[in-house]
Design an enzyme around this catalytic site. Structure first.
Site, short mmCIF file in Angstrom:
data_model
loop_
_atom_site.label_atom_id
_atom_site.label_comp_id
_atom_site.label_asym_id
_atom_site.label_seq_id
_atom_site.Cartn_x
_atom_site.Cartn_y
_atom_site.Cartn_z
CG LEU A 1 5.06 -1.91 26.68
CD1 LEU A 1 5.90 -1.15 25.67
CD2 LEU A 1 5.14 -1.25 28.04
NE ARG A 2 -1.80 -7.08 28.82
CZ ARG A 2 -1.76 -8.41 28.92
NH1 ARG A 2 -1.29 -9.14 27.92
NH2 ARG A 2 -2.16 -9.01 30.01
CG ASP B 1 6.31 -11.97 33.69
OD1 ASP B 1 6.34 -11.61 32.50
OD2 ASP B 1 5.81 -13.05 34.07
#
Lengths: 424, 317
Positions: A64-65, A306
């Site tokens: 999700l950064r 991924d």
């Protein structure tokens, strides 16, 4: 709120159910499948003619950064992307910036995820501080903060004594250790699978032994420490075989594969197309087919997206400098359907790999239609085609080998806890 | 995903020169024939033809190489082009400018051609796919991948001395793994119909599955050179001479250095080639490098003509 979803084909992979049946939701929970509960009066009816209802997808790896890499993606953008792809539960790896290695960060992430009120988010804590492979994290504290396991992400632990102790410590508290099997030395500086393609293109290579040496080490340490391990992102035929043998020996081992590794090979790199750079690298045809067989026979428990959003700047560079990974939350379902079609896997069995199987290994009450369970639902049109473009993708990452290509199978509705979160 | 060959125009003429792999045989032959016409230009009093007059050629060297850059510069100047030399590792890259930003900036200065050397395999492909139509890209070496003008000048040299490729045995010796020269040579040789291409080196310097490129592998140099018509020696980079690839330069020379004794296994009229710069006493004995079978200096001369031919062809001449 009472919802009735009718006129659809209902697939519940966990029970191998596949029939025309309605789904009834009451107060966020599954009230019934098939016949309406007594006195049920729907506030909202979804007519799902020609569509399939299945449990919301459970994704074992979605970056999700957040925190720290918001220029690549934000929690909001990626949470919307997840539900647009029918995903209702997702696991996020700890390779954020800063790394998810302390409880405060995890609490912030889970709180922000709850506020977004979309898919359920299950963070993995870092196995070692800063993912540096030296010092263990406070696993108990991190578990209390919401971590469901401990992962070393793409940073292998070089010091096997640390790995040994991390496994011992996790086993003490019955936590699952997640590892991506890759020997740091054999993979050093590597870019592509060690084979004909890397040789021809002159790309530094990663031999299969980078994976098999790591799996062998991990499984030997499992025998001594009693740790429960999940192997993330298998990539090679030889790796699948080692996992098959370890499972035959009843080791508490589970594994997953990224969806792209079931569909693509190193030959797809073509003329240095950086959209095909992955970690682990795409390997040969024999590897891809062995991964497929492993997914079919259960050696590989689950298929995951991924999901790795990467901005254009990090892909529009020479292949060896490009960041690996692809955006995949929104393509996971379509690509799984594609894989099922190519390998003649029945639809319910393919869906199992992205619903009840990953939920089972996470120990979550998700990925299945059970009366009284939270109503996490995905409705999709298996006949609809859509073109993957920067505009059709909700994710901030537009990096995918499938950009510009047409895929079959489109999510029309996603419900989390009985609430329609997609379309919003 | 594979798309159309990026270095060819729709009519199969040369748009860019990125690699010798996938170049049609006819096109390679055409390059060699065009080079024939340019060889004599170097012998004239006025060493110039006006084919590229008014065109701007940018030599973009992200990796230092005085020699290759100079040969491209001479080739472009003999075609009457304006040549601008840029050593990028000393300027933009160290300021953090991206490769494609650098290209865009130079393209805005109305470049007609980029001659690119870069440490990353595939860099020339990336640039070729990025530039607007009308700008040609010539790969002057990308990582371990390709060095097509070197491959072509090697073909020119072989053809000059051996006339035909159809009954030749060619041995390429040394660090195949890291060599873009080897890869470009192998593809050109197999395309031109050379029936016997051998690569010779220790296992640490031979790439995996190299046989799939149409070559046979030898680890014993004596046996590998048996009956060869052409011996191409490769340069061994200093940093490979000791470590986990090789124990020492000394031991390397013992097994894979070209000596008179080893060369005697090849045909008596075998020619010896080397892309330069040579490490005398590491991959080749001085006596051989300067001997009668050596064609190392003619390679350099032919290299200018081949580069002129390629530059002329990518600009539609």
């Amino acid at each position: 709120m009472k919802i009735e979803i009718k006129n659809a084909r209902l697939i519940d992979p966990a029970t191998n159910r596949n029939e025309n049946a309605a789904l009834y939701i009451d107060n966020g929970l599954i009230a019934s499948t098939g016949a309406a509960p007594e006195g049920f009066k729907a506030d909202k009816v979804i007519d799902a003619s020609g569509k399939i209802i299945c449990p919301g997808l459970v994704d074992l790896s979605a970056r999700l950064r957040e925190p720290g890499l918001e220029y690549r993606a934000t929690l909001e953008s990626e949470m919307r992307a997840a539900v647009a792809g029918g995903i209702t539960s997702l696991v996020c790896p700890p390779d954020t910036d800063p790394v998810l290695d302390e409880p405060g960060l995890v609490e912030m992430l889970t709180r922000r995820a709850k506020m977004a009120d979309q898919a359920h988010v299950y963070p993995l804590g870092a196995l070692t501080l800063g993912l540096k492979g030296k010092q263990l994290t406070e696993m108990m504290e991190l578990t209390e903060a919401g971590c469901i396991g401990f992962f070393q992400a793409d940073q292998p632990i070089v010091d096997t004594q640390v790995l040994y102790r991390a496994m011992q410590y996790a086993a003490t508290h019955d936590y699952t250790v997640w590892l991506r099997p890759q020997d740091a030395y054999l993979a050093r500086d590597g870019i592509a699978h060690d084979g004909e393609v890397a040789s021809r293109l002159g790309l530094a290579s990663i031999p299969t032994s980078a994976e098999t040496v790591a799996i062998s080490t991990i499984t030997l340490l499992m025998r001594e420490t009693g740790a429960r391990v999940h192997l993330a992102r298998l990539s090679s035929a030889a790796g699948v075989e080692l996992v098959r043998r370890a499972k035959a020996d009843n080791l508490p081992l589970t594994s997953d594969v990224g969806i792209h590794h079931l569909l693509l090979t190193d030959h797809d790199i073509g003329y240095f197309d950086s959209q095909y750079r992955f970690t682990p690298p795409l390997r040969g045809l024999g590897d891809r087919d062995a991964l497929s067989r492993g997914a079919i026979d259960g050696t590989i428990d689950a298929i995951c997206s991924d999901h790795t959003p990467v901005d254009d700047d990090a892909k529009h560079v020479p292949f060896g400098e490009a960041e690996p990974g692809a955006t995949a939350l929104e393509t996971l379902l379509s690509l799984t359907l594609k894989w099922a079609e190519q390998t003649n896997v029945p639809l319910p069995k393919a869906l199992k790999k992205i619903t009840s199987d990953p939920a089972r290994l996470l120990g979550l009450p998700a990925g299945r239609f059970e009366v009284g369970a939270p109503a996490d639902v995905c409705i999709f049109n298996p006949q609809a085609f859509w073109v993957v473009t920067a505009q059709t993708l909700v994710s901030q990452g537009k990096n995918t080998p499938y950009l510009g290509r047409e895929l079959q199978g489109k999510v029309t509705h996603t419900l989390v806890n009985g609430r329609i979160v997609h379309p919003s | 995903m594979l798309t159309a060959n990026p270095q060819l125009n729709a009519d199969k003429t040369l748009k860019h020169l990125l690699t010798t792999e996938g170049l049609p045989k006819k096109l390679i032959e055409q390059i060699l024939e065009t080079a024939d016409q340019f060889v004599s230009v170097g012998d004239r009093d006025v060493k110039k033809v006006p084919l590229l007059r008014g065109k701007s050629v940018f030599n973009l060297f992200f990796e230092n190489s005085t020699r290759t850059r100079t040969t491209f510069e001479i080739a472009a100047k003999r075609l009457s082009a304006d040549v601008i030399n840029l050593n990028i590792n000393a300027s933009s890259a160290s300021k953090g400018e991206s490769l494609l930003d650098t290209i865009d900036n130079l393209a805005a200065m109305n470049a007609d051609m980029f001659v690119v050397r870069h440490a990353e395999s595939g860099a020339a492909h990336l640039i070729a796919q990025h530039v607007k139509p009308g700008i040609a890209v010539i790969n002057a070496g990308d990582g371990r991948h390709a060095h097509p003008t070197q491959g072509l000048l090697d073909m020119y040299t072989i053809r000059h001395y051996k006339k035909s490729f159809h009954n030749l045995s060619v041995a390429i010796v040394g660090d195949i793994l890291h060599s873009r020269v080897a890869r470009s040579g192998i593809h050109a040789l197999t395309t031109l119909g050379c029936p016997d291409v051998r690569v010779i080196g220790p296992k640490t310097l031979i790439p995996t599955a190299v046989e799939r490129m149409g070559v046979t592998v030898h680890h014993d140099m004596q046996r590998g050179l048996e009956g060869c018509d052409v011996v191409i020696m490769l340069r061994l980079q200093n940093e490979r001479m000791s470590g986990s690839l090789l124990p020492s330069a000394h031991e390397y020379f013992k097994s894979y250095g070209l000596t008179a004794d080893k060369l005697s296994r090849a045909k008596p009229d075998a020619i010896v080639m080397h892309p330069g710069p040579m490490n005398r006493g590491v991959e080749i004995e001085s006596g051989i490098a300067d001997g009668t079978q050596s064609v190392i200096l003619p390679q350099v001369t032919f290299g200018i003509a081949v580069r002129m031919a390629v530059m002329a062809m990518v600009t539609g001449n």
